[in-house]
Design an enzyme around this catalytic site. Structure first.
Site, PDB file in Angstrom:
ATOM      1  N   GLU A   1       0.855  -1.189   0.000  1.00  0.00           N
ATOM      2  CA  GLU A   1       0.000   0.000   0.000  1.00  0.00           C
ATOM      3  C   GLU A   1       0.892   1.241   0.000  1.00  0.00           C
ATOM      4  O   GLU A   1       1.811   1.363   0.805  1.00  0.00           O
ATOM      5  CB  GLU A   1      -0.857  -0.031   1.262  1.00  0.00           C
ATOM      6  CG  GLU A   1      -1.843   1.090   1.314  1.00  0.00           C
ATOM      7  CD  GLU A   1      -2.951   0.790   2.304  1.00  0.00           C
ATOM      8  OE1 GLU A   1      -3.516  -0.325   2.272  1.00  0.00           O
ATOM      9  OE2 GLU A   1      -3.229   1.679   3.123  1.00  0.00           O
TER      10      GLU A   1
ATOM     11  N   HIS B   1      -7.690   2.967  -3.832  1.00  0.00           N
ATOM     12  CA  HIS B   1      -8.617   3.205  -2.723  1.00  0.00           C
ATOM     13  C   HIS B   1      -9.537   4.349  -3.134  1.00  0.00           C
ATOM     14  O   HIS B   1      -9.086   5.307  -3.762  1.00  0.00           O
ATOM     15  CB  HIS B   1      -7.869   3.659  -1.468  1.00  0.00           C
ATOM     16  CG  HIS B   1      -7.016   2.610  -0.842  1.00  0.00           C
ATOM     17  ND1 HIS B   1      -6.694   2.631   0.491  1.00  0.00           N
ATOM     18  CD2 HIS B   1      -6.404   1.523  -1.359  1.00  0.00           C
ATOM     19  CE1 HIS B   1      -5.936   1.590   0.777  1.00  0.00           C
ATOM     20  NE2 HIS B   1      -5.730   0.903  -0.338  1.00  0.00           N
TER      21      HIS B   1
ATOM     22  N   GLY C   1     -14.140   6.429   4.645  1.00  0.00           N
ATOM     23  CA  GLY C   1     -13.375   7.612   5.028  1.00  0.00           C
ATOM     24  C   GLY C   1     -13.941   8.197   6.302  1.00  0.00           C
ATOM     25  O   GLY C   1     -15.047   7.850   6.719  1.00  0.00           O
ATOM     26  N   ASP C   2     -13.153   9.029   6.961  1.00  0.00           N
ATOM     27  CA  ASP C   2     -13.573   9.648   8.227  1.00  0.00           C
ATOM     28  C   ASP C   2     -13.855  11.129   8.034  1.00  0.00           C
ATOM     29  O   ASP C   2     -13.183  11.786   7.235  1.00  0.00           O
ATOM     30  CB  ASP C   2     -12.461   9.485   9.275  1.00  0.00           C
ATOM     31  CG  ASP C   2     -12.365   8.043   9.739  1.00  0.00           C
ATOM     32  OD1 ASP C   2     -13.418   7.453  10.010  1.00  0.00           O
ATOM     33  OD2 ASP C   2     -11.240   7.521   9.781  1.00  0.00           O
TER      34      ASP C   2
ATOM     35  N   ALA D   1     -19.337   2.286   3.178  1.00  0.00           N
ATOM     36  CA  ALA D   1     -18.503   1.668   2.146  1.00  0.00           C
ATOM     37  C   ALA D   1     -19.340   0.740   1.265  1.00  0.00           C
ATOM     38  O   ALA D   1     -19.104   0.627   0.058  1.00  0.00           O
ATOM     39  CB  ALA D   1     -17.372   0.890   2.810  1.00  0.00           C
TER      40      ALA D   1
END
Ligand code: FAD
Length: 322
Positions: free
Chosen positions: A22, A82, A113-114, A131
């Site tokens: 990643e 992503h 996501g936040d 998601a």
């Protein structure tokens, strides 16, 4: 300790064990300059895929897309993009998915996501609330684009069947020790089931420190009916600062033995060695216990990630020129 494998009796990973990386879009001038080298070092190790993170709210949209395009242009390694959906309208999310498909992406990791840390508790999440909804949207847009193919039937000159659309990989996040905001362990499994029902076909875990946590989570997921592979995500903690950052990101508890060893070790090289060895031993235990591969968070440190794989017997770092 042997050149390959570790000293605690766990076998090195068998040759051919899948591994992946990643990458984070560069945030500094130095990281931007190092990017071509980072990509080429990681690609030459032969990963299954390289994943590129995406800032919540589209904060890294251009830089993520740039890294994705570079990987597609400069390597033959499949890229996993992503994508996040928090704060996006349907139209914005659909446009983002189309841009990444145009860039040549065939694998996605869909995460919510936040919200920004200073956002009020009742701030709107956007049109897509989870998601799972993003997974559905990716599938819909991918299906719109899949070329319509007719396959002739042997021996029947005027007959044909419609060919199946190519299967895209849509991965989702999983949390072996629970999402920090989760109300219960069963909520984490229910969320994973919702992602599977939406069409996800792979999960990648948040980083964690103990193999037992992963195995217990996979067992609970299987009992509940989750069938897709759950790929463990690992990151080597090579300094106390890196370890603190990992704990902040993941909400995990401090692994006290590793924390103490990193604190008392006087040299940089010694700390690096401790972090690499811990991650390699964890990877070996996971693979020996049935994990489908190893996903390494690289955080701009390709050589450290490659050293972990070398320690598990999966990569010869001399051969990949790191
Ligand atoms: P969701 O699965 O949508 O869950 C969010 C919350 O809603 C959870 O509490 C969940 O329990 C609840 N929930 C979801 N669906 C339901 C439902 N049907 N019913 C009831 N409750 C529900 N963040 C980034 O910004 N960029 C990245 O590139 C990124 N990559 C990541 C990669 C991995 C492997 C992982 C594990 C996380 C990554 N994250 C990334 C972090 C992620 O965005 C956050 O952890 C976020 O808080 C949760 O994302 P999610 O996709 O798991 O959300």
């Amino acid at each position: 300790m042997s050149a390959h494998g570790t000293a605690d009796g766990v076998a090195p990973c068998p040759a051919g064990t899948p591994f992946s990386f990643e990458l984070y879009p560069p945030r500094t001038e130095a990281a931007s300059r190092a990017l071509p080298d980072t990509i080429s070092q990681l690609a030459s190790a032969g990963p299954d895929f390289m994943a590129v993170t995406y800032g919540a709210g589209g904060s890294s949209h251009d830089s993520s897309l740039d890294v994705v395009r570079r990987i597609v242009r400069d390597t033959s390694v499949p890229v996993m993009a992503h994508l996040t959906c928090i704060g996006s309208s349907h139209e914005q999310a659909a446009r983002m998915i189309r841009e990444f498909l145009d860039a040549g992406v065939t694998r996605f990791l869909a995460v919510r996501g936040d919200p920004p840390v200073d956002a009020p508790a009742d701030a709107p999440l956007g049109d897509l609330k989870s998601a799972a909804e993003l997974v559905q949207l990716i599938h819909r847009i991918q299906a719109e684009r899949a070329p319509y193919r007719e396959i002739p039937l042997l021996g029947l000159p005027h007959a044909s069947v419609v060919g199946k659309a190519e299967k895209v990989t849509i991965a989702v996040g999983a949390f072996p020790n629970g999402h920090p905001r989760s109300r219960s362990r069963s909520q984490d499994i229910d969320t994973l089931l919702a992602k599977q029902a939406a069409g996800a076909n792979l999960a990648i875990t948040q980083m964690f420190f103990h193999a037992e946590d992963y195995f217990a989570f996979v067992d609970r997921a299987r009992v509940a009916g989750v069938t897709f592979p759950i790929l463990p995500g690992l990151m080597p903690a090579t300094t106390p600062t890196v370890l603190r950052r990992m704990l902040d990101l993941s909400g995990e508890d401090l692994p006290s033995e590793l924390g103490i060893r990193l604190e008392v070790e006087p040299t940089d090289e010694g700390r690096r060695e401790i972090g690499i060895d811990y991650a390699a031993r964890l990877a070996e235990r996971l693979v020996a216990g049935g994990a489908p591969g190893i996903h390494l968070y690289t955080f701009g440190r390709p050589r450290t990630a490659l050293s972990v794989l070398e320690r598990c017997g999966l990569v010869d770092t001399a051969a990949v020129g790191s």
